[in-house]
Design an enzyme around this catalytic site. Structure first.
Site, PDB file in Angstrom:
ATOM      1  N   SER A 149       0.855  -1.183   0.000  1.00 35.53           N
ATOM      2  CA  SER A 149       0.000   0.000   0.000  1.00 35.53           C
ATOM      3  C   SER A 149       0.893   1.237   0.000  1.00 35.53           C
ATOM      4  O   SER A 149       1.756   1.373  -0.865  1.00 35.53           O
ATOM      5  CB  SER A 149      -0.959  -0.044   1.189  1.00 35.53           C
ATOM      6  N   GLU A 244      -1.463  -2.790  -7.933  1.00 38.76           N
ATOM      7  CA  GLU A 244      -2.703  -3.168  -7.256  1.00 38.76           C
ATOM      8  C   GLU A 244      -3.370  -1.894  -6.769  1.00 38.76           C
ATOM      9  O   GLU A 244      -2.737  -0.837  -6.703  1.00 38.76           O
ATOM     10  CB  GLU A 244      -2.422  -4.116  -6.084  1.00 38.76           C
ATOM     11  N   HIS A 314      -4.794  -5.534  -1.526  1.00 38.90           N
ATOM     12  CA  HIS A 314      -5.541  -5.421  -0.265  1.00 38.90           C
ATOM     13  C   HIS A 314      -6.524  -6.587  -0.146  1.00 38.90           C
ATOM     14  O   HIS A 314      -7.742  -6.437  -0.190  1.00 38.90           O
ATOM     15  CB  HIS A 314      -6.279  -4.090  -0.224  1.00 38.90           C
TER      16      HIS A 314
END
Length: 344
Positions: A149, A244, A314
């Site tokens: 992230s 992502e 995630h």
């Protein structure tokens, strides 16, 4: 799993790492980076039972109660824990002031008693501390550093400035499922020839068939797009790009991929992997392109092997991916094969 960055992710975290903030470290000049990339990636020492890992929070603040479950995970892995001095700090939505968060990163690399560095939380904040990191100390003390992230900014910056392999993998607040732990062990402890392949319950969709080799680079798409134009990104030529996302509507994915295209990045890569886009449904599906359409529009014309649906992002079960390592991808089967050990 993280909440949308704009609402911040919630996370957690490890005995104090005493430190003194080191002088402002300027990024290496581009010519120096080019010299780095002519050499093999620097694999950090592997993890062993009994090793000590530092737990730091370089981005958003965490809630103290959430750390307890992660302590159990580390104990089951046979690892000891050392908590960053400012791990529990809070400065608004950040885990303390920029200088303090950077100090914990610098201290963890300088501490001889620490063999690896795990991050508790994503959210936002890593990009703010990149100019404050002591890249010379980091380069001279190669260690595993892992997260995903917002931690993408930290992983890419360290790799670009030092050529050390960094690891896109679970945060402290991640689920640490058996699947996730298995790949952490394979990549960080065993360090052998590893092929990352989705579980049978997570199919992949091929965008363009074929195989390709290159240096693996990637992470969170929005974080990468915000770093464009900085000195903290690796070279893209002949790389394998993986991305992502979470809580971004399809049009935003379109916008960020367009940004990579206009910056010339998509024309340089030799392969592409899109992981999971969690909670990325369009608010008005009838008025939106699908994610598949956007990926087809941007990636298929590149004529490179590509697929989407890899177990990256995630999600509960996730891979541990070594950034800066040579890999081979197979878009037919949706696999990523490490061509050299990620750790030594």
């Amino acid at each position: 799993m993280s909440l949308p960055r704009r609402y911040l992710l919630r996370t957690f975290g490890l005995t104090a790492i005493g430190t003194q903030l080191l002088p402002l470290a300027k990024p290496l000049k581009r010519i120096a980076q080019n010299n780095l990339f002519s050499k093999s990636a620097i694999a950090p020492p592997r993890l062993k039972v009994g090793d000590t890992v530092a737990l730091i929070n370089p981005a958003a603040f965490n809630y103290a109660k959430e750390v307890q479950q992660f302590f159990k995970v580390l104990d089951n892995l046979g690892l000891k824990v050392k908590i960053g001095e400012h791990f529990y700090d809070r400065y608004g939505y950040l885990a303390g002031k920029d200088a303090d968060r950077a100090a914990d990163v610098n201290a963890a690399f300088a501490d001889d008693s620490v063999q690896a560095i795990f991050t508790g939380m994503g959210g936002w904040g890593c990009a703010r501390i990149l100019p404050l990191l002591d890249y010379n100390t980091i380069r001279n003390n190669p260690k595993i550093i892992m997260g995903f992230s917002d931690i993408t900014a930290l992983l890419l910056a360290i790799n670009s400035q030092t050529n050390i392999v960094t690891f896109h993998g679970p945060l402290g607040v991640s689920s640490w499922s058996p699947f996730t732990i298995d790949y952490v062990k394979k990549v960080l402890f065993e360090g052998g020839s590893v092929t990352l392949q989705n579980s049978k319950t997570m199919p992949v969709e091929t965008i363009r068939r074929g195989t390709a080799r290159g240096k693996l680079i990637g992470g969170n798409l929005s974080v990468i797009s915000t770093m464009l134009g900085s000195a903290y990104l690796p070279e893209w030529e002949n790389s394998i790009l993986f991305v992502e996302e979470v809580s971004e509507e399809v049009y935003r994915i379109d916008r960020m991929l367009t940004q990579l295209k206009l910056a010339g990045i998509l024309d340089k890569i030799s392969g592409f992997v899109f992981g999971q886009c969690t909670k990325c449904e369009a608010e008005k599906p009838q008025e939106s392109l699908t994610l598949a359409q956007v990926l087809t529009d941007h990636i298929r014309p590149l004529n490179i092997p590509a697929w989407y649906g890899s177990m990256v992002g995630h999600i509960r079960d996730k891979f541990t991916l070594p950034i800066g390592l040579k890999v081979e991808i197979d878009a037919n089967s949706g696999t990523i094969k490490l061509l050299e050990p990620a750790v030594k």
